[in-house]
Design an enzyme around this catalytic site. Sequence first.
Site, PDB file in Angstrom:
ATOM      1  N   CYS A  44     117.702   1.949  24.484  1.00 36.62           N
ATOM      2  CA  CYS A  44     116.269   1.641  24.406  1.00 36.62           C
ATOM      3  C   CYS A  44     115.630   1.237  25.740  1.00 36.62           C
ATOM      4  O   CYS A  44     114.667   1.874  26.168  1.00 36.62           O
ATOM      5  CB  CYS A  44     116.040   0.547  23.371  1.00 36.62           C
ATOM      6  SG  CYS A  44     116.284   1.167  21.699  1.00 36.62           S
ATOM      7  N   ARG A  51     125.153   4.974  24.932  1.00 39.00           N
ATOM      8  CA  ARG A  51     124.017   5.606  25.615  1.00 39.00           C
ATOM      9  C   ARG A  51     123.541   4.699  26.753  1.00 39.00           C
ATOM     10  O   ARG A  51     123.256   3.533  26.547  1.00 39.00           O
ATOM     11  CB  ARG A  51     122.870   5.860  24.623  1.00 39.00           C
ATOM     12  CG  ARG A  51     123.191   6.989  23.646  1.00 39.00           C
ATOM     13  CD  ARG A  51     122.097   7.188  22.635  1.00 39.00           C
ATOM     14  NE  ARG A  51     122.096   6.169  21.601  1.00 39.00           N
ATOM     15  CZ  ARG A  51     121.262   6.173  20.540  1.00 39.00           C
ATOM     16  NH1 ARG A  51     120.379   7.136  20.400  1.00 39.00           N
ATOM     17  NH2 ARG A  51     121.338   5.218  19.633  1.00 39.00           N
TER      18      ARG A  51
END
Length: 463
Positions: free
Chosen positions: A292, A359
Amino acid sequence: MEEFNVGVVGAGYVGLVTGACLAHVGHRVACVDKNEARVAELEEGRVPIYEPGLEELVARSRKRLSFTTDLPGVVRNSDVLFIAVDTPPGEDGSADLSSVGAVARSVGRALAEAEREGGSARERPLVVVNKSTVPVGSGDYVSMLVREGAQEVTAGGEVDYRVVSNPEFLREGSAVYDSMFPDRIVLGAEKRDALDTMRALYEPIVEQTFPTPLDPRPRDTVPFVTTDLASAEMIKYAANAFLATKISFINEVATVCELVGADVSSVANGIGLDGRIGARFLNAGIGWGGSCFPKDVSALRAVAREYGHEPTLLDATVSVNERQKKAVIQKLQRDLRTLKGKRVALLGLAFKPNTDDLREAPSLEIARLVHSLGARVVGYDPVAGKKARTLLPDLQVVFDPYEALEGAHAAVVVTEWEEVVELDPERAASLMEAPKLLVDGRNVLDPASCLSAGLLYRGFGRG
Ligand SMILES: NC(=O)c1ccc[n+]([C@@H]2O[C@H](COP(=O)([O-])OP(=O)(O)OC[C@H]3O[C@@H](n4cnc5c(N)ncnc54)[C@H](O)[C@@H]3O)[C@@H](O)[C@H]2O)c1
């Protein structure tokens, strides 16, 4: 409570948790994903992502929770449809809305087909909810694509729907808890009736009237923030950009602390007790990563530039963060001299504890850099190890922190997993090779115990 038929498109970290929580509080939920293997796994009762409490919640809610690849079928049967698909960064840093767009078009087509095949039994407009993190203007974009999808089926494309922005603030690693006990629920919409539907949907969470066992309950009611679409979309980006900036701020302070001989942990404690500042997100170290912060900060910078504004502060937030990863390499080089032929252990690979998400994990870049300088890299992670193996073929992955330390000249604390925070310095030192360098990338180990065990301790900004 009013029970709703809810569709959730995208059964990932956000969609699956949202679906399971809404089923838990009493709604009927269908989760849709285009990934057939993922849907089959979920159908068999297996949860494809690691998130504490999620497997149990899915199992407990199975009566009201289904999984499918049939988006049109779910659109027809839903009162509320969440879009929770991925919005990865595009090449220029802006958010890639292709998955969101594809879903919006399909929703329009499905709504129009339902109309055409004998009229819709729908009592109220379908509420299409953007839960994916999307830039300002995406609510209107989704609305336009729904209409365009409908026009592919019928000339007029007249279908009954509303678009709501409902950004998600859950944290991986505590996603279930955050969804059941959110700090606030943000709703952006242009139409009152859509907001009313969303308020009714969230009532059990707002009033905290759902079944246990998710105690302890931190508060009695949860506040709603209702606003226009654009402001709701901006709230999400502003929140993540602020948190990332707070971390980069303390990292900047840590660098100065290191130069002047101050201890950033004491400084963070001293400023964090000020109610205007707050103690959270003041941990100096290797910086932020994950699915994010990097993409949301970069998307906000891209939006600013699109409108002719230079986002100076956000640019600095990013460059400080990039510097932190390079600082790990500098700390290794300073004490190992050359990395060639050395063995370096990375303790923790996931971008934060209690998740298997890799990620934008700092471990990936650190592993690549260390490897490119000629060192052998061994990584430990209790959960994300298997995924790391596929992403970094040159990385040796082990599932015991002490196995990683065996014969290592240096170790880097990358993720503050409990197993890492509770590392026994004596045992670590007995396994490592000289100079037994320990770079504490999260400032979570006790420098004095490490030093007395014979480890060469290097934190971030700890004097
Ligand atoms: N992960 C987080 O911590 C977090 C927190 C807040 C907000 N968000 C935002 O929520 C969104 C989803 O993030 P995530 O981490 O859950 O992503 P994810 O990659 O884990 O899951 C996305 C899912 O959507 C599915 N999908 C993609 N296109 C589809 C389509 N056309 N039809 C059906 N399914 C489709 C994918 O197969 C995947 O399973 C992103 O916009 C993200 O920025 C994420």
